[in-house]
Design an enzyme around this catalytic site. Structure first.
Site, mmCIF file in Angstrom:
data_model
loop_
_atom_site.group_PDB
_atom_site.id
_atom_site.type_symbol
_atom_site.label_atom_id
_atom_site.label_comp_id
_atom_site.label_asym_id
_atom_site.label_seq_id
_atom_site.Cartn_x
_atom_site.Cartn_y
_atom_site.Cartn_z
ATOM 1 N N LYS A 127 0.542 14.233 1.512
ATOM 2 C CA LYS A 127 -0.756 14.542 1.108
ATOM 3 C C LYS A 127 -0.835 16.280 0.863
ATOM 4 O O LYS A 127 -1.696 16.504 0.428
ATOM 5 C CB LYS A 127 -1.749 14.072 2.042
ATOM 6 C CG LYS A 127 -1.717 12.651 2.075
ATOM 7 C CD LYS A 127 -2.732 12.085 3.158
ATOM 8 C CE LYS A 127 -2.682 10.737 3.484
ATOM 9 N NZ LYS A 127 -3.323 9.643 2.574
ATOM 10 N N LYS B 163 -14.844 8.080 -3.313
ATOM 11 C CA LYS B 163 -16.307 8.553 -2.769
ATOM 12 C C LYS B 163 -16.674 9.900 -3.280
ATOM 13 O O LYS B 163 -17.794 10.007 -3.197
ATOM 14 C CB LYS B 163 -16.001 8.468 -1.138
ATOM 15 C CG LYS B 163 -15.503 7.242 -0.765
ATOM 16 C CD LYS B 163 -15.191 7.302 0.729
ATOM 17 C CE LYS B 163 -14.169 5.844 0.730
ATOM 18 N NZ LYS B 163 -13.424 5.658 2.186
ATOM 19 N N THR C 137 -8.592 6.348 -1.836
ATOM 20 C CA THR C 137 -9.884 6.053 -2.110
ATOM 21 C C THR C 137 -11.144 7.026 -1.818
ATOM 22 O O THR C 137 -12.344 6.869 -2.269
ATOM 23 C CB THR C 137 -10.230 4.681 -1.008
ATOM 24 O OG1 THR C 137 -9.645 5.003 0.150
ATOM 25 C CG2 THR C 137 -9.632 3.554 -1.427
ATOM 26 N N LYS D 95 -8.599 13.818 5.039
ATOM 27 C CA LYS D 95 -7.691 12.720 5.080
ATOM 28 C C LYS D 95 -6.731 12.885 6.134
ATOM 29 O O LYS D 95 -6.740 13.917 6.747
ATOM 30 C CB LYS D 95 -7.021 12.530 3.884
ATOM 31 C CG LYS D 95 -6.406 13.703 3.160
ATOM 32 C CD LYS D 95 -5.798 13.581 1.632
ATOM 33 C CE LYS D 95 -6.824 13.654 0.675
ATOM 34 N NZ LYS D 95 -6.916 12.535 -0.279
ATOM 35 N N ARG D 96 -5.908 11.845 6.264
ATOM 36 C CA ARG D 96 -4.955 11.940 7.549
ATOM 37 C C ARG D 96 -3.960 12.907 6.956
ATOM 38 O O ARG D 96 -3.867 13.183 5.869
ATOM 39 C CB ARG D 96 -3.985 10.573 7.621
ATOM 40 C CG ARG D 96 -4.880 9.478 8.084
ATOM 41 C CD ARG D 96 -5.120 9.864 9.628
ATOM 42 N NE ARG D 96 -4.088 9.811 10.591
ATOM 43 C CZ ARG D 96 -3.529 9.015 11.548
ATOM 44 N NH1 ARG D 96 -4.488 8.067 11.764
ATOM 45 N NH2 ARG D 96 -2.505 9.083 12.122
ATOM 46 N N HIS E 47 0.911 -1.143 0.058
ATOM 47 C CA HIS E 47 0.144 0.043 0.292
ATOM 48 C C HIS E 47 0.744 1.314 -0.035
ATOM 49 O O HIS E 47 0.333 2.359 0.237
ATOM 50 C CB HIS E 47 -0.902 0.085 1.266
ATOM 51 C CG HIS E 47 -2.155 -0.999 1.281
ATOM 52 N ND1 HIS E 47 -3.216 -0.849 0.766
ATOM 53 C CD2 HIS E 47 -1.975 -2.314 1.588
ATOM 54 C CE1 HIS E 47 -3.865 -1.907 0.918
ATOM 55 N NE2 HIS E 47 -3.175 -2.743 1.348
HETATM 56 N N1 GPQ Z 1 -2.179 3.528 3.453
HETATM 57 CL CL1 GPQ Z 1 1.227 1.952 4.048
HETATM 58 C C1 GPQ Z 1 -2.957 3.690 4.556
HETATM 59 O O1 GPQ Z 1 -3.883 4.265 4.912
HETATM 60 N N2 GPQ Z 1 -2.024 3.665 5.724
HETATM 61 C C2 GPQ Z 1 -0.882 2.693 5.528
HETATM 62 O O2 GPQ Z 1 0.018 2.504 6.722
HETATM 63 C C3 GPQ Z 1 -0.517 2.616 4.182
HETATM 64 C C4 GPQ Z 1 -1.237 2.957 3.090
HETATM 65 C C5 GPQ Z 1 -3.142 3.855 2.278
HETATM 66 C C6 GPQ Z 1 -2.455 4.601 1.073
HETATM 67 O O3 GPQ Z 1 -1.812 5.601 1.608
HETATM 68 C C7 GPQ Z 1 -3.784 5.002 0.297
HETATM 69 O O4 GPQ Z 1 -3.266 5.689 -0.832
HETATM 70 C C8 GPQ Z 1 -4.650 3.848 -0.127
HETATM 71 O O5 GPQ Z 1 -5.486 4.324 -1.201
HETATM 72 C C9 GPQ Z 1 -4.921 2.785 1.097
HETATM 73 O O6 GPQ Z 1 -3.805 2.723 1.888
HETATM 74 C C10 GPQ Z 1 -5.576 1.746 0.470
HETATM 75 O O7 GPQ Z 1 -4.732 0.823 -0.443
#
Ligand code: GPQ
Length: 833
Positions: free
Chosen positions: A573, A682, A678, A567-568, A374
């Site tokens: 980001k 949405k 994601t 988002k976080r 991811h």
């Molecule tokens: N993602 Cl490695 C997280 O939410 N937490 C994590 O620790 C890691 C990945 C996210 C990623 O940043 C997004 O771009 C993806 O859409 C999401 O995972 C699902 O795949």
């Protein structure tokens, strides 16, 4: 199945079998029964909390019936199952989802009204199940919804954290973390005190001989902690299939040892043991895209993985099949590297406990596992010090060394005399201290490795895992672009839009086959339809404006353009670029004459998201956003033209109010850093457009909706490396508009300039790693285009409708079907009545 009940008793069991309630009357009877008996309350003191509890219990009873039926049939029919191992499941609320999935929300609404309650007030009583950080955890939750809705026999395995992700409060513009004790009343879980597994830590490994004189390794000593299963039913949409999410909770294993301590009067130390054991599942680590290498985190990982594998193996053994059939019955998906020890644990069980040879065991292991990556961010790639593993899991470390040995022998055969290759791909990093590279272990132990959007999957194959593509060939690597469940993210979050879509697309079929949305495109030219569409968006903006008013006391104009980034909070980001852009807009407005200002389009810039408690820069960003808000929102020159809002405690249930209310949402990561994203999906699904970089799933969204229906800007991922290099070794010129923003910050307009010094310095002095300066001009220009486009409402609404019509690809159903076919090799197993 019936045959399992002995003949003489069967008739009685069948006669008294529980029947699910039917209709409004049946529902109300169940609610009242639960209030009066289960909750021991009278109807005179049934408040909203009690009504929520009773409603949930009524629906829970319904789910259990389907859940039992599903589990019995899956066992009896003995089909291949999928096991989704994830340290995070960001489920949000369950009641609304349960009502919609079983198709009884209207019944419940009428029933609750008859009993004196508004359904909205009841639904909002529920605590979010927030056992995750962000996208990765929410993806796991969407996957569970799709697996059940598509009738796949599947289980999720995770940890039952006593504290989920912290609650965020904003005090004087700063983030303050408050513990999330969410379990005070949770009707959605079933403790299985009879389903326990003893998990061993520490200890030593002894070589000894088995009955046939074969050398075996025996791991003994150390300490034992007990895993207790808590099961959560996962209802599919419009199907009886109800899958299981099994969450493990830790407690002291009450063996003789503890009793002895207790009897010897060593009460305190016996309680301390108890607490130490319970600590394992006590709290979710609040880091997103970051690994910090804490021993307790490693303990969590092994505890959860070992309990889950014991369970999976126990279930397989009941079928009395040969071990070689294991991969035909079991597919295990690793959600990132967090569960990678499962690979080692299965190998250990097969060779040390079940007595298989190494090669036979290893073939089973590698055919069972799939690994999803991811992120490419180096700080998020897990590595564990060898010394830590040696101490905590000595036998596993030996097995890892053996896996690495055989792997490197294989590499050497293919690339003779390439010592640098061996050094690069070794699972053991020869650093000080030595580290185990978990992603490499996951690749070596799996038959498929996938990324989560096309660009991301290309990047992992050409950068971080390049050598592994050379070793295994390209077929081991694949892409499965993420998706989201349209049930929660359209039907539940945006009921009016869902209803309008249904009226045009021939009913609710789009909720099970999202490509049906394409039928909307023929109505783009229909004026009345566009009007209804715009009214719904407006109503959703009013709903969010009310939330803003009630939580922050700020009045925002729902007719303004709502620009949202939730988002976080993370430098990659680039919320900092967004707030710099807001300051630029503020300065531009301030310079205008009152007449000129009147011609401007009003805007509300909305932010939300949590910073990891230890992530100082992210906290600075939150502080700057809030500081800018308190200046701009109180500036009489500006009025409604610009408002800056930071929404507290962004979570799943708030996202359900926020996503339907955007005109534009921001997905503006430095190209190549956001694996997929994601929330981008949405927001578009709910009729908002995107401003974004060519990153993650933005690229595929553009391909689907068309370039005219998205606002892209910024540098491309292939140029990032050169730009960074130029910052450090060439001359780094800062965009002049951005420089003016920095000067305003330094003047003290938004509070003590020193407070924001680090945010400015990161761009000006420290190499601008995230390329804020390089992208700023095109970001601002693109926002100008957004304003321009928004002025033509007819065209804007047409773009939104067209985009929604073309979003069919981004359902998590499509995504799960791809996993099922290309990675798991499993088939749906619809439940028979
Ligand atoms: N993602 Cl490695 C997280 O939410 N937490 C994590 O620790 C890691 C990945 C996210 C990623 O940043 C997004 O771009 C993806 O859409 C999401 O995972 C699902 O795949």
């Amino acid at each position: 199945i019936k045959a399992s009940i002995p003949e003489p008793q069967r008739a009685a069991w069948e006669k008294y079998a529980v029947k699910s309630f039917e209709g409004q009357e049946g529902f109300e009877r169940e609610v009242v029964r639960h209030v009066e008996t289960t909750l021991a309350r009278s109807l005179f003191n049934c408040d909203e909390k009690a009504a929520y509890a009773a409603t949930s219990l009524a629906f829970r009873d319904r789910l259990i019936t389907d859940w039992n039926k599903t589990q019995q049939q899956h066992t009896y029919r003995d089909a291949k199952r999928v096991y989704y191992l994830s340290l995070e499941f960001l489920m949000g609320r369950a009641l609304d989802n349960a009502m919609l999935n079983v198709g009884l929300k209207d019944t419940a609404k009428a029933g609750l009204a008859d009993l004196g309650f508004r359904i909205e007030d009841i639904i909002t009583q529920e605590n979010d199940a927030a056992l995750g950080n962000g996208g990765l955890g929410r993806l796991a939750a969407c996957f569970l919804d799709s697996l059940a809705s598509l009738d796949y026999p599947a289980w999720g395995y995770g940890l039952r954290y006593r504290y989920g992700i912290f609650k965020q409060e904003i005090i004087d513009g700063y983030q303050v973390e408050v513990p999330d004790y969410w379990l005070d009343f949770n009707p959605w879980e079933f403790p299985r005190h009879d389903v326990t597994v003893d998990i061993q830590f520490y200890g030593n490994v002894q070589k000894s001989a088995d009955a046939n004189g074969k050398t075996i390794s025996v791991w003994d000593g150390g300490e034992v902690v007990q895993a207790v299963a808590y099961d959560v039913p996962i209802p599919g949409y419009a199907t009886p299939t109800t899958n299981n999410l099994r969450l493990w909770s830790s407690k002291a294993s009450g063996g003789e040892f503890d009793f002895q301590k207790f009897n010897n009067g060593d009460y305190e130390s016996s309680v301390a043991d108890q607490q130490r054991a319970e600590t394992i599942s006590a709290v979710l680590y609040p880091n997103d895209n970051l690994e910090r290498g804490k021993e307790l985190r490693l303990k969590q990982q092994y505890f959860w993985v070992a309990a889950s594998l014991y369970d999976i193996v126990r279930r397989f053994k009941k079928s009395k099949r040969a071990w070689s059939e294991f991969p035909e019955q079991v597919a295990i998906q690793l959600n990132d590297t967090h569960p990678t020890l499962a690979i080692v644990e299965l190998q250990r069980i097969l060779i040390d406990v079940e007595g298989l040879d190494w090669d036979q065991a290893w073939a089973i292991v590698t055919n069972t596992f799939g690994y999803t990556n991811h992120t490419v961010l180096p700080e998020a790639l897990e590595k564990w010090p060898v010394s830590l593993l040696q101490n905590l899991l000595p036998r596993h470390l030996q097995i890892i060394f053996d896996i690495n040995l055989f792997f490197l022998q294989q590499v050497e055969k293919k690339f003779p005399d390439d010592r640098d290759m061996l050094r690069r791909v070794s699972i053991v990093e020869e650093s000080q201290p030595k580290m185990i590279r978990m992603a490499y272990l996951a690749i070596v132990g799996s038959h498929k490795v996938n990324g989560v959007a096309e660009l991301h999957s290309d990047l992992i194959q050409t950068t971080i895992f390049k050598d592994f593509v050379a070793i295994y060939g390209p077929d081991k690597f694949t892409n499965v672009t993420n998706g989201v469940t349209p049930r929660r993210w359209l039907h539940q979050a945006n009921p009016r839009l869902s209803e309008l879509i249904a009226s045009k697309c021939g009913g609710n079929e789009f909720l099970t086959d999202l490509t049906n949305l394409s039928k909307l495109e023929q109505f783009v030219g229909d004026k009345d339809f566009r009007k209804e569409w715009a009214e719904i968006k407006y109503a959703n903006k009013v709903r969010l404006a009310k939330h803003i008013k009630s939580t922050l006391g700020v009045t925002v104009n729902p007719a303004a353009l709502f620009d949202i980034q939730v988002k976080r909070i993370h430098e990659y980001k680039r919320q900092q670029m967004n707030i710099f852009g807001v300051i630029h807009r503020y300065l531009t407005l301030k310079k205008m004459s009152p007449e000129e200002r009147k011609k401007q389009l009003p805007r509300v810039s909305i932010f939300g998201g949590k910073a990891a408690p230890g992530y100082w820069m992210a906290k600075q960003i939150i502080h700057l956003i809030n500081s800018v808000g308190s200046v701009v929102n109180n500036d009489a020159d500006i009025g409604d033209l610009l408002k800056v809002i930071f929404l507290e405690d962004y979570n799943v249930s708030k996202a359900e109010i926020i996503c339907p209310a955007s005109d534009i949402s921001e997905h503006i990561s430095t190209a190549g850093t956001e694996a997929s994203g994601t929330s981008n999906m949405k927001f578009v699904l709910n009729g908002g457009l995107i401003i974004g970089t060519c990153d993650g799933a933005n690229i595929e969204i553009t391909r689907e909706v068309g370039e005219n229906n998205i606002f892209l800007f910024g540098n491309l991922s292939e140029d990032v490396e050169d730009l960074r290099h130029a910052h450090t070794y060439g001359s780094h010129t800062i965009d002049s508009d951005l420089d003016a923003v920095f000067k305003e910050i330094e003047k003290g307009t938004f509070g003590t300039p020193h407070d924001f010094g680090a945010l400015v310095a990161a761009v000006r002095q420290h190499g601008d790693y995230y390329l804020v300066s390089d992208d700023f001009h095109s970001y601002i220009e693109t926002h100008r285009l957004v304003d321009e486009a928004y002025r033509n409402q007819d065209e804007w609404v047409s773009k939104c409708i067209t985009a929604v019509a073309r979003m069919g690809f981004f359902s998590s159903d499509r995504c799960i079907n791809e996993y099922a076919e290309s990675i798991w090799n499993v088939e749906p197993l619809p439940i028979k009545e």
